[in-house]
Design an enzyme around this catalytic site. Structure first.
Site, mmCIF file in Angstrom:
data_model
loop_
_atom_site.group_PDB
_atom_site.id
_atom_site.type_symbol
_atom_site.label_atom_id
_atom_site.label_comp_id
_atom_site.label_asym_id
_atom_site.label_seq_id
_atom_site.Cartn_x
_atom_site.Cartn_y
_atom_site.Cartn_z
ATOM 1 N N SER A 217 0.860 -1.197 0.000
ATOM 2 C CA SER A 217 0.000 0.000 0.000
ATOM 3 C C SER A 217 0.888 1.235 0.000
ATOM 4 O O SER A 217 2.050 1.164 0.435
ATOM 5 C CB SER A 217 -0.860 0.006 1.260
ATOM 6 O OG SER A 217 -1.411 1.294 1.478
ATOM 7 N N TYR B 176 -2.465 -1.049 10.435
ATOM 8 C CA TYR B 176 -2.412 -1.264 8.986
ATOM 9 C C TYR B 176 -1.082 -0.729 8.419
ATOM 10 O O TYR B 176 -0.386 -1.418 7.673
ATOM 11 C CB TYR B 176 -3.608 -0.573 8.333
ATOM 12 C CG TYR B 176 -3.707 -0.756 6.835
ATOM 13 C CD1 TYR B 176 -4.178 -1.947 6.296
ATOM 14 C CD2 TYR B 176 -3.330 0.268 5.963
ATOM 15 C CE1 TYR B 176 -4.281 -2.122 4.921
ATOM 16 C CE2 TYR B 176 -3.435 0.108 4.588
ATOM 17 C CZ TYR B 176 -3.911 -1.083 4.074
ATOM 18 O OH TYR B 176 -4.003 -1.248 2.710
HETATM 19 C C1 BGC Z 1 -6.223 1.428 1.617
HETATM 20 C C2 BGC Z 1 -7.381 2.211 1.101
HETATM 21 C C3 BGC Z 1 -7.016 3.682 0.954
HETATM 22 C C4 BGC Z 1 -5.759 3.837 0.151
HETATM 23 C C5 BGC Z 1 -5.298 5.279 0.013
HETATM 24 C C6 BGC Z 1 -5.008 1.700 0.772
HETATM 25 O O1 BGC Z 1 -3.939 1.015 1.304
HETATM 26 O O2 BGC Z 1 -6.534 0.044 1.587
HETATM 27 O O3 BGC Z 1 -8.460 2.044 1.989
HETATM 28 O O4 BGC Z 1 -8.065 4.358 0.306
HETATM 29 O O5 BGC Z 1 -4.745 3.083 0.751
HETATM 30 O O6 BGC Z 1 -5.319 5.954 1.241
#
Ligand code: BGC
Length: 257
Positions: free
Chosen positions: A150, A163
């Site tokens: 991410s 996360y």
């Molecule tokens: C998340 C999303 C988020 C995106 C940008 C991703 O890692 O899963 O929920 O919208 O990042 O912030």
């Protein structure tokens, strides 16, 4: 019998396992790898009907796919998944760790069970799946591992400490695996998406005010499509990326700039 790889089906004859494959980014990846000729193992936890539909769709277009259930939070499930795949499908050429989860929790009051849940699915399961896949890949001196990370591997995000920590950890897990496996024929890379139109973002994708706020942060001024992430995974899985290991391909419309 599988025919020789062609320009159009560069993954012909390869076996690819995709976790989190029954929805969102994982679904697009599984479909894309199947279209490129790979036999795809679709791993799902709760969306059995969706997974079966995907298998039927892939087969109806001449591709090969099979679905298995496994909960990425459970080591036992992961071990039995890989044992079954080895027995019924054969050794893997490609592993895509796409299963992931997120939950909004304030840092000050985050219960440890929520921390553990996110860490177990986003980081520990990647370690477990990659270890089992790599043990067999190194024997054949070929294999590719791709993790879906991410932008929040590098961008902090209030309310998502667990996360962000899991994705930041995934960055160093990927690099460490890439280094240890480079001499053994296995490449390891991450793909780091930004805001993509998938069910994980349903809470704000359909809320005009929230969507507008999100779009302001994205230089390309639109939300990405799962297929745009799948394209990057396809590239990294193919021989086109034969000199690429230990890196992260960011697919975020400029969000992290
Ligand atoms: C998340 C999303 C988020 C995106 C940008 C991703 O890692 O899963 O929920 O919208 O990042 O912030």
């Amino acid at each position: 019998m599988t025919s020789a790889p062609s320009f159009l089906r560069p993954l012909e004859g390869r076996r690819a396992l995709v976790t989190g494959a029954s929805s969102g980014i994982g679904e697009a990846i599984a479909n894309r790898l199947a279209a490129a000729g790979a036999t795809v193992i679709i791993v799902y936890r709760s969306h059995e009907a969706a997974a079966k539909r995907m298998v039927a769709n892939i087969e109806s277009t001449g591709g090969e796919a099979i679905a298995f259930r496994a909960d990425m939070a459970k080591e036992r499930d992961i071990k039995s998944l890989f044992a079954q795949v080895r027995k019924t499908v054969g050794p893997l050429d490609i592993l895509v760790n796409s299963a992931g989860m997120e939950s909004k929790r304030a840092f000050l009051t985050m219960p440890v069970k929520d921390w553990d849940q996110v860490m177990n699915v986003n980081l520990r399961a990647v370690f477990l799946c990659s270890q089992l896949a790599a043990q067999s890949m190194v024997k054949r001196e070929r294999g590719v591992i791709i993790n879906i990370s991410s932008v929040h591997a590098v961008l902090p995000w209030a309310g998502y400490a667990h996360y962000c920590a899991s994705k930041g950890g995934l960055e160093m897990l990927m690099k460490s695996m890439a280094l240890e496996l480079a001499g053994k024929g296995v490449r390891v890379n991450n793909v780091a998406p930004g805001a993509i139109s998938t069910p994980i973002n349903n809470s704000w994708l359909h809320d005009a005010a929230k969507l507008r706020r999100e779009l302001k942060r994205i230089p390309l001024h639109r939300i990405g499509r799962p297929e745009e992430v799948a394209g990057a995974v396809h590239y990294l899985a193919s021989d086109e990326a034969s000199y690429v290991t230990g890196t992260t391909l960011i697919i975020d419309g400029g969000r992290s700039l």
